[in-house]
Design an enzyme around this catalytic site. Structure first.
Site, PDB file in Angstrom:
ATOM      1  N   CYS A 160       0.791  -1.235   0.000  1.00 35.80           N
ATOM      2  CA  CYS A 160       0.000   0.000   0.000  1.00 35.80           C
ATOM      3  C   CYS A 160       0.829   1.295   0.000  1.00 35.80           C
ATOM      4  O   CYS A 160       0.450   2.242  -0.711  1.00 35.80           O
ATOM      5  CB  CYS A 160      -1.023  -0.002   1.134  1.00 35.80           C
ATOM      6  SG  CYS A 160      -0.510  -0.798   2.654  1.00 35.80           S
ATOM      7  N   ARG A 205       7.414 -10.881   5.436  1.00 37.81           N
ATOM      8  CA  ARG A 205       7.134 -10.603   6.845  1.00 37.81           C
ATOM      9  C   ARG A 205       7.739 -11.708   7.699  1.00 37.81           C
ATOM     10  O   ARG A 205       7.570 -12.888   7.409  1.00 37.81           O
ATOM     11  CB  ARG A 205       5.628 -10.501   7.090  1.00 37.81           C
ATOM     12  CG  ARG A 205       4.978  -9.365   6.320  1.00 37.81           C
ATOM     13  CD  ARG A 205       3.497  -9.263   6.579  1.00 37.81           C
ATOM     14  NE  ARG A 205       2.864  -8.325   5.652  1.00 37.81           N
ATOM     15  CZ  ARG A 205       1.549  -8.141   5.554  1.00 37.81           C
ATOM     16  NH1 ARG A 205       0.731  -8.843   6.328  1.00 37.81           N
ATOM     17  NH2 ARG A 205       1.054  -7.271   4.688  1.00 37.81           N
ATOM     18  N   GLN A 264       0.428 -11.123  -2.540  1.00 42.57           N
ATOM     19  CA  GLN A 264      -0.948 -10.662  -2.319  1.00 42.57           C
ATOM     20  C   GLN A 264      -1.573 -10.214  -3.639  1.00 42.57           C
ATOM     21  O   GLN A 264      -0.911  -9.578  -4.459  1.00 42.57           O
ATOM     22  CB  GLN A 264      -0.958  -9.485  -1.345  1.00 42.57           C
ATOM     23  CG  GLN A 264      -0.552  -9.846   0.069  1.00 42.57           C
ATOM     24  CD  GLN A 264      -0.581  -8.631   0.979  1.00 42.57           C
ATOM     25  OE1 GLN A 264       0.065  -7.622   0.704  1.00 42.57           O
ATOM     26  NE2 GLN A 264      -1.335  -8.719   2.057  1.00 42.57           N
ATOM     27  N   ASP A 269      -3.187  -7.746  -4.380  1.00 46.65           N
ATOM     28  CA  ASP A 269      -3.443  -6.485  -3.703  1.00 46.65           C
ATOM     29  C   ASP A 269      -4.000  -5.440  -4.664  1.00 46.65           C
ATOM     30  O   ASP A 269      -3.517  -5.303  -5.792  1.00 46.65           O
ATOM     31  CB  ASP A 269      -2.127  -5.955  -3.125  1.00 46.65           C
ATOM     32  CG  ASP A 269      -2.282  -5.460  -1.708  1.00 46.65           C
ATOM     33  OD1 ASP A 269      -3.425  -5.361  -1.247  1.00 46.65           O
ATOM     34  OD2 ASP A 269      -1.256  -5.180  -1.063  1.00 46.65           O
ATOM     35  N   HIS A 292      -5.692  -1.240  -4.456  1.00 46.23           N
ATOM     36  CA  HIS A 292      -6.075  -0.087  -3.636  1.00 46.23           C
ATOM     37  C   HIS A 292      -6.917   0.855  -4.479  1.00 46.23           C
ATOM     38  O   HIS A 292      -6.528   1.224  -5.585  1.00 46.23           O
ATOM     39  CB  HIS A 292      -4.833   0.605  -3.075  1.00 46.23           C
ATOM     40  CG  HIS A 292      -4.051  -0.293  -2.168  1.00 46.23           C
ATOM     41  ND1 HIS A 292      -2.977  -1.033  -2.613  1.00 46.23           N
ATOM     42  CD2 HIS A 292      -4.239  -0.622  -0.865  1.00 46.23           C
ATOM     43  CE1 HIS A 292      -2.513  -1.756  -1.610  1.00 46.23           C
ATOM     44  NE2 HIS A 292      -3.256  -1.528  -0.543  1.00 46.23           N
ATOM     45  N   LYS A 316     -13.755  -2.602   8.400  1.00 48.91           N
ATOM     46  CA  LYS A 316     -13.404  -3.576   7.365  1.00 48.91           C
ATOM     47  C   LYS A 316     -14.431  -4.694   7.292  1.00 48.91           C
ATOM     48  O   LYS A 316     -15.276  -4.856   8.185  1.00 48.91           O
ATOM     49  CB  LYS A 316     -12.014  -4.161   7.617  1.00 48.91           C
ATOM     50  CG  LYS A 316     -11.884  -4.962   8.909  1.00 48.91           C
ATOM     51  CD  LYS A 316     -10.492  -5.567   9.013  1.00 48.91           C
ATOM     52  CE  LYS A 316     -10.344  -6.350  10.319  1.00 48.91           C
ATOM     53  NZ  LYS A 316      -9.071  -7.092  10.384  1.00 48.91           N
ATOM     54  N   HIS A 347      -8.494  -0.872   0.718  1.00 42.34           N
ATOM     55  CA  HIS A 347      -7.615  -2.005   0.441  1.00 42.34           C
ATOM     56  C   HIS A 347      -8.505  -3.219   0.152  1.00 42.34           C
ATOM     57  O   HIS A 347      -9.490  -3.433   0.864  1.00 42.34           O
ATOM     58  CB  HIS A 347      -6.756  -2.359   1.656  1.00 42.34           C
ATOM     59  CG  HIS A 347      -5.987  -1.225   2.244  1.00 42.34           C
ATOM     60  ND1 HIS A 347      -4.611  -1.166   2.211  1.00 42.34           N
ATOM     61  CD2 HIS A 347      -6.381  -0.117   2.922  1.00 42.34           C
ATOM     62  CE1 HIS A 347      -4.198  -0.078   2.834  1.00 42.34           C
ATOM     63  NE2 HIS A 347      -5.263   0.583   3.275  1.00 42.34           N
TER      64      HIS A 347
END
Length: 651
Positions: A342, A371, A389, A391, A393, A477, A523
């Protein structure tokens, strides 16, 4: 002053009772059968012992084995029963913690110099059942901090003393059943007699308080049930889960591997697994383009300052892979392995001025992030240190949040339906209304976002649960909790509203009023991570992937070497129709080739011999079902592509 209180039940009905009434008493007022099954009670949102007195007006929900909180209470009490059995069998041992978990419970125990053998579990199970039959009540008592310290000093249990040290005087409770007393906040079932079936599943090592520098304790995992039949069904489910274990199937199907030399928690995707990943990525990329997403690519590392700006370094820096120093002249320049995508996408947003007419801006990336996880927490593909991911946005105006939420929900549902995930619920995580100060953003934007999420799920007819206080500090969320074929729940897709990063990165757009405004950031990740999603998918379908997704869709099996040329012709013809697979040229009998293809879960086996070569046909077997018949290559190609079309359109 009245001695009466009002109890409001989940259906809205109100009953009047004397002060000091318990959840069990409330159940008895409804029916004796209900009272026999009550394990605990939810009082004003908190789970209490069913026997604990209620002194003021309250909303009360009676919890049985059919409620997750009821099972949680049952397994918490079972952990205490395990500890009681262990203390009787092994006097002088010391106890860490013994919580309930998703399925069952565990207790961390210091056996001193003794090493507990797996062969001893059956003896412990029998002792637990013997104690359970005594129907000893779980008795709650409030104690002062001094009393608690004195008790465990006398007992010589340094683990409990350390736990007490972090507790406030006046908040400490003990629970006793039979001859066993434990430091515990509860709640517990009325008595041990509810526990009818016991199975201790596993022994593992666990560092005290998760600290690798502290002593390693013995962790004993177990599960209990109110009926023997339920334990039998659960153990059968466990056996099926072992057969479906993604680590086992991933190895058999040659999808992925791990190497200690490469590093713990760093998966290696093999050719077949890479093909599977590529198909998943291509499937979602195609859907994203249709939905108005723009693809982007960002580096695998980022300046430390990027994550300082985002706030991630302050919050997670100590527990992340540490900064990488640049060599040579760039003294002082530091980088981090990318822990999330992000912040990079925020910087892409800032590459040029944005107008309200440009929004929503939807940026999508299959971005690999890194991570750190403790080695003991790593588990196949579900818990790794490197993962990709899906991912995206979305940068939008506040008035666009609901519309964008609905569109993302549609995309997530499309993904789940196409892959056979039909049983799921959604969790809406909202602010704690009693503690708004810990959240960033005004009441107005929060209320608008929360309303948008709730209305979106209602309009889509989703099964939802609402959790107050579970929102992140930067926004509410929506999480998708998917049940697999074995009934296990997995958190996969997620949609998150964020007011924090636009503020930190000073993101702006020019509104219709010609003034500067902050966009809202959403997200979203339908898969969550490809690694975890593939693991869940493997176990959900037992390795029998949807036909369109299978890395190897056909196996061409020549009866003998004489038909190798025709097998090659079949392969080339079908490959031109985007049907992928392989030829089994081994010098093996056809029965062995079929068995091996079945083990590899190849959807279709095409057998070629003298007759097939003469007629320019193939004999077809379907995995798990057997003979389908004989077809020409054109007929099979049409048949195959129709099967793929049906598998997607029927979802």
């Amino acid at each position: 002053m009245s001695n009466k209180i009002k109890i409001t039940l989940p259906d809205g009905s109100v009953k009047e009772f004397d002060k000091g009434v318990s959840g069990y008493d409330v159940a008895m007022s409804i029916s004796e059968g209900l009272a026999r099954n009550v394990l605990s009670a939810k009082v004003n949102g908190q789970v209490w012992d069913a026997t604990r007195p209620i002194e003021s007006d309250a909303h009360v929900q009676l919890l049985t084995w059919n409620d997750p909180e009821g099972q949680n209470t049952f397994w918490h009490s079972s952990a205490h029963l395990l500890a009681e059995a262990l203390e009787e069998l092994y006097p002088g041992i010391k106890f860490g913690i013994g919580p309930p978990i998703e399925n069952g419970f565990y207790y961390d125990v210091d056996f001193g110099d003794k090493v507990l053998e797996g062969t001893e579990l059956e003896k412990i199970e029998q002792k637990m059942l013997d104690l359970a039959r005594q129907k000893n009540e779980f008795l709650r008592s409030e104690v002062s901090k001094k009393e608690a310290i004195d008790y465990y000093n006398k007992k010589g249990d340094e683990y409990k003393l350390e736990l007490i040290d972090g507790l406030e005087d006046g908040s400490i409770t003990f629970y006793q059943q039979g001859n066993f007393t434990d430091l515990c906040r509860g709640p517990h079932i009325p008595n041990t007699g509810f526990i009818k079936a016991v199975k201790l599943l596993n022994i593992a090592g666990a560092y005290w308080r998760g600290d690798e520098k502290r002593k390693q304790l013995t962790r004993i995992y177990g599960i209990t049930f109110p009926k023997q039949k339920e334990l039998k069904e659960y153990l059968e489910l466990l056996e099926e889960a072992k057969k479906r274990d993604h680590r086992k199937l991933g190895k058999e199907m040659e999808l992925f591997a791990f190497s200690e030399k490469v590093g713990l928690g760093l998966p290696l995707w093999l050719p077949k697994g890479t093909m599977l990943r590529d198909r998943l990525e291509g499937f979602l990329k195609k859907a994203q383009v249709k939905a108005g997403y723009q693809p982007v690519i960002t580096p695998h590392i980022g300046s430390k300052q990027l994550y300082v700006t985002s706030g991630h370094y302050e919050k997670y820096g100590k527990d992340s892979f540490q900064p990488i120093a640049a060599p040579g002249e760039e003294d002082g320049e530091e980088y981090l392995l990318k822990p999330m995508n992000c912040p990079h996408h925020c910087e892409i947003y800032k590459t040029k001025p944005r107008s309200y007419k440009d929004l929503p801006l939807r940026l999508a990336e299959f971005g690999t992030v890194y991570r750190y996880e403790q080695s003991g927490e790593l588990h196949g593909l579900t818990r790794v240190r490197s993962f990709t991911q899906d991912d995206a946005h979305i940068f939008c105006r506040p008035d666009q949040v609901k519309e964008e939420f609905i569109k993302v929900i549609d995309l997530v549902l499309f993904v789940f339906n196409s892959l056979g995930f039909e049983d799921f619920t959604t969790q809406i995580s909202l602010r704690d209304p009693e503690n708004k100060a810990k959240y960033i953003g005004s009441d107005e934007v929060w209320e608008k976002a929360e309303k948008a999420i709730i209305e979106s799920t209602e309009e889509k007819g989703l099964k939802t649960i609402v959790e107050l206080g579970e929102a992140a500090f930067y926004g509410p969320k929506l999480d998708f909790m998917v049940k697999d074929a074995l009934g296990r729940s997995w958190q996969l897709g997620t949609i998150q509203v964020d007011y924090n990063l636009p503020e930190r990165f000073e993101l702006e757009y020019i509104g219709a009023d010609n003034a500067k405004h902050r966009p809202v950031m959403i997200h979203r990740a339908p898969f969550g991570s490809l690694e975890r999603f593939v693991a869940v998918l493997i176990e959900h379908c037992g390795g029998n992937f949807p036909l369109w997704l299978s890395p190897e869709q056909i196996a061409i099996l020549p009866i003998s070497e004489k038909y190798a040329d025709y097998a090659n012709t079949v392969y080339a013809t079908l490959e031109a129709s985007d049907i992928t697979g392989f030829i089994d040229h081994r010098d093996e009998k056809i029965g062995r080739k079929i068995r091996d293809a079945e083990i590899k879960k190849i959807p279709y086996m095409l057998i070629v011999g003298e007759k097939e070569a003469e007629e320019n046909k193939v004999s077809i077997r379907k995995h798990g079902e057997g003979d389908v018949g004989s077809m020409s290559l054109d007929e099979f190609s049409l048949f195959f592509n129709q099967k793929i079309a049906d598998s997607i359109s029927n979802k």
